[in-house]
Design a protein around this motif. Structure first.
Motif, short mmCIF file in Angstrom:
data_model
loop_
_atom_site.label_atom_id
_atom_site.label_comp_id
_atom_site.label_asym_id
_atom_site.label_seq_id
_atom_site.Cartn_x
_atom_site.Cartn_y
_atom_site.Cartn_z
N VAL A 1 0.84 -1.21 0.00
CA VAL A 1 0.00 0.00 0.00
C VAL A 1 0.87 1.26 0.00
O VAL A 1 0.64 2.19 -0.77
N ASP A 2 1.89 1.28 0.86
CA ASP A 2 2.73 2.48 0.97
C ASP A 2 3.39 2.82 -0.37
O ASP A 2 3.40 3.98 -0.79
N SER A 3 3.93 1.81 -1.05
CA SER A 3 4.68 2.11 -2.28
C SER A 3 3.75 2.59 -3.40
O SER A 3 4.11 3.47 -4.17
N VAL B 1 10.28 5.35 -5.34
CA VAL B 1 9.71 5.62 -4.02
C VAL B 1 9.64 4.33 -3.21
O VAL B 1 9.45 3.25 -3.77
N ASP B 2 9.84 4.46 -1.91
CA ASP B 2 9.68 3.35 -0.95
C ASP B 2 10.69 2.21 -1.13
O ASP B 2 10.47 1.12 -0.63
N HIS B 3 11.79 2.44 -1.82
CA HIS B 3 12.87 1.46 -1.90
C HIS B 3 14.08 2.14 -2.52
O HIS B 3 13.95 3.16 -3.19
N ASP C 1 12.59 7.63 0.20
CA ASP C 1 12.54 6.31 0.84
C ASP C 1 12.70 6.41 2.35
O ASP C 1 13.13 7.43 2.89
N HIS C 2 12.36 5.30 3.01
CA HIS C 2 12.54 5.23 4.47
C HIS C 2 13.16 3.89 4.88
O HIS C 2 12.90 3.40 5.97
N HIS C 3 13.92 3.28 3.96
CA HIS C 3 14.62 2.03 4.27
C HIS C 3 16.12 2.27 4.36
O HIS C 3 16.61 3.33 3.99
N ARG C 4 16.82 1.24 4.79
CA ARG C 4 18.28 1.36 4.85
C ARG C 4 18.83 1.67 3.46
O ARG C 4 18.22 1.31 2.44
N SER D 1 -1.01 1.71 6.89
CA SER D 1 -0.64 0.32 6.63
C SER D 1 0.82 0.06 7.00
O SER D 1 1.13 -0.97 7.58
N ASP D 2 1.72 1.00 6.70
CA ASP D 2 3.13 0.76 7.02
C ASP D 2 3.41 0.83 8.52
O ASP D 2 4.29 0.15 9.03
N THR D 3 2.67 1.68 9.24
CA THR D 3 2.92 1.80 10.69
C THR D 3 2.00 0.90 11.49
O THR D 3 1.99 0.98 12.73
MN LIG Z 1 7.11 1.75 3.05
#
Ligand SMILES: [Mn+2]
Length: 449
Positions: free
Chosen positions: A14-16, A211-213, A233-236, A285-287
């Motif tokens: 959903v987030d992506s 986005v998101d990766h 993004d919000h990943h490593r 959904s992500d949180t």
């Molecule tokens: Mn995400």
């Protein structure tokens, strides 16, 4: 103008998808250019439900962003002739625009054949017998000029390309033949333009915003061919490389949609009710409705603003989203286990943890026996030390961890004794922050000391 694709990761969540659609809207209102929201895989039905409910169209599904023949086309007006044109009209057009190859199209713009200036010259040469018939030239010329395009166009032995063919494939054909121009058509045989060897040298790659990766293995196939313009993004931080400096916004918040929403707010771009609802959906959904330990104060405060604009109650809408997500009745045991399975490597050893986020554990736990059986099969086949399936109740903030595999004893060492192959973990919801680190620790002690 060539579009820029705003695209999330493979196995879209959903987030992506929400981030891709809303960031596309943001870019469209702040920057010049054409932006297209895309997804790197099929949209699952829970995402479709959210998009339908909020009134959005599904994003374009783009499974490969490698450079294709379409990317070689130049942006210019298409000049063409139709079959009923006379050679006089044809000749005028050729002279006026200095054409060397002219496509013949029907009235629906579909490709029929080609005429080249060389072919045209040969008609005159041949008809005049290479000069031997020069005395009869007025009548011969009259004959030629009475012909129509249909009489002289070439329709056989042509090399033409479909727009989705890879450039590598097209290059091979172009280097093995001697034509100046090659027609390009779509799957319905509509003519799109001509390409030449020159276009190969001028190759324009697809432009993307991720986005998101930001890791290559999560990105859409063909990513190494593209020009990455931005990453949100919000990943490593992973392993993608870019040629030029880019705008790269990486921040450890709970959802990419938080970052996109922040941009709207910061630049005071008008947020429609629908976009607010979509961004809120990504955050919820992500949180896991703010219950995941990845949630930050920024996620909560931005969601508050989105709540006001969208008129959606996060508790109610969040519950609706999670009811749609992972409805166990829609999935086989294998799907439930494998859809969000992640593998972890420690030295020579591999283990796997999968997670189902739900608002009602009981439905899934009714299937405990058959789930365990499939988990054991997967373990054996793939040689995992063990396979853990986290069944996480988002509302109760607790996880039932099912464990299969020869070394499931290691999980007991980390989390206490299991009964019926599972262990109940109160307050544990995060695979990344709570479960996996504890397992790594136990494995390290077991195998490397
Ligand atoms: Mn995400």
């Amino acid at each position: 103008m060539k579009p820029v694709y705003v695209i999330g990761h493979k196995n879209p969540d959903v987030d992506s998808v929400a981030a891709a659609i809303s960031y596309k809207v943001y870019k469209q209102s702040t920057d010049k250019g054409i932006y297209i929201a895309a997804a790197a895989g099929e949209i699952t039905h829970d995402i479709s439900f959210i998009l339908d409910t909020l009134g959005f169209e599904a994003p374009l599904v783009l499974k490969n962003v490698g450079t294709t023949v379409e990317d070689l086309l130049e942006e210019k007006d298409i000049l063409y002739v139709t079959t009923d044109m006379t050679l006089v009209e044809l000749g005028n057009l050729v002279r006026k625009h200095d054409l060397k190859t002219i496509p013949v199209l029907d009235n629906k713009h579909r490709f029929l054949g080609l005429i080249t200036v060389g072919d045209l010259a040969m008609i005159f040469m041949d008809s005049l017998g290479g000069g031997r018939e020069i005395d009869r030239s007025p009548e011969i010329l009259r004959g030629i000029f009475n012909q129509k395009v249909a009489d002289i166009m070439k329709t056989r032995d042509l090399i033409l390309f479909e727009k989705d063919e890879s450039v590598d494939e097209a290059r091979k054909h172009m280097l093995a033949s001697r034509y100046r121009n090659y027609p390009v058509v779509d799957e319905k045989n509509n003519f799109l333009g001509m390409i030449s060897r020159y276009n190969l040298l001028q190759m324009k790659r697809k432009q993307v915003i991720l986005v998101d990766h930001n890791e290559k293995k999560q990105a859409v196939d063909g990513i190494e061919d593209t020009e990455i313009l931005e990453i949100i993004d919000h990943h490593r931080v992973g392993d993608l490389q870019t040629i030029s400096p880019i705008y790269f916004h990486n921040e450890p918040v709970g959802s990419t949609c938080t970052l996109v929403a922040e941009k709207f707010l910061y630049k005071r771009i008008y947020i429609t009710k629908e976009i607010a609802g979509l961004l809120l959906s990504g955050i919820l959904s992500d949180t896991m409705i703010f219950k995941s330990p990845t949630t930050t104060g920024k996620d909560v405060s931005i969601a508050k603003e989105l709540e006001t604009v969208s008129g959606l109650d996060p508790r109610v809408w969040g519950r609706t989203i999670f009811e749609q997500m992972n409805n166990p009745d829609d999935h086989t045991d294998y799907e439930l286990i494998s859809e969000d399975l992640k593998e972890y490597v420690s030295g020579e050893e591999v283990f796997a943890i999968s997670q189902i986020e739900t608002i009602d554990n009981s439905k899934i736990l009714e299937r405990r026996d058959s789930l365990m059986q499939v988990m054991n099969e997967i373990c054996q086949k793939r040689g995992y030390l063990f396979l853990g399936l986290m069944i996480t109740n988002v509302f109760e903030e607790e996880t039932e961890l099912l464990v299969a595999g020869e070394k499931s004893g290691l999980v007991e060492k980390a989390f206490g004794t299991t009964s019926e192959g599972s262990v109940f973990l109160k307050g544990i919801m995060s695979r990344k922050k709570q479960v996996v680190p504890a397992l790594y620790e136990v494995i390290r002690k077991e195998y490397m000391v």
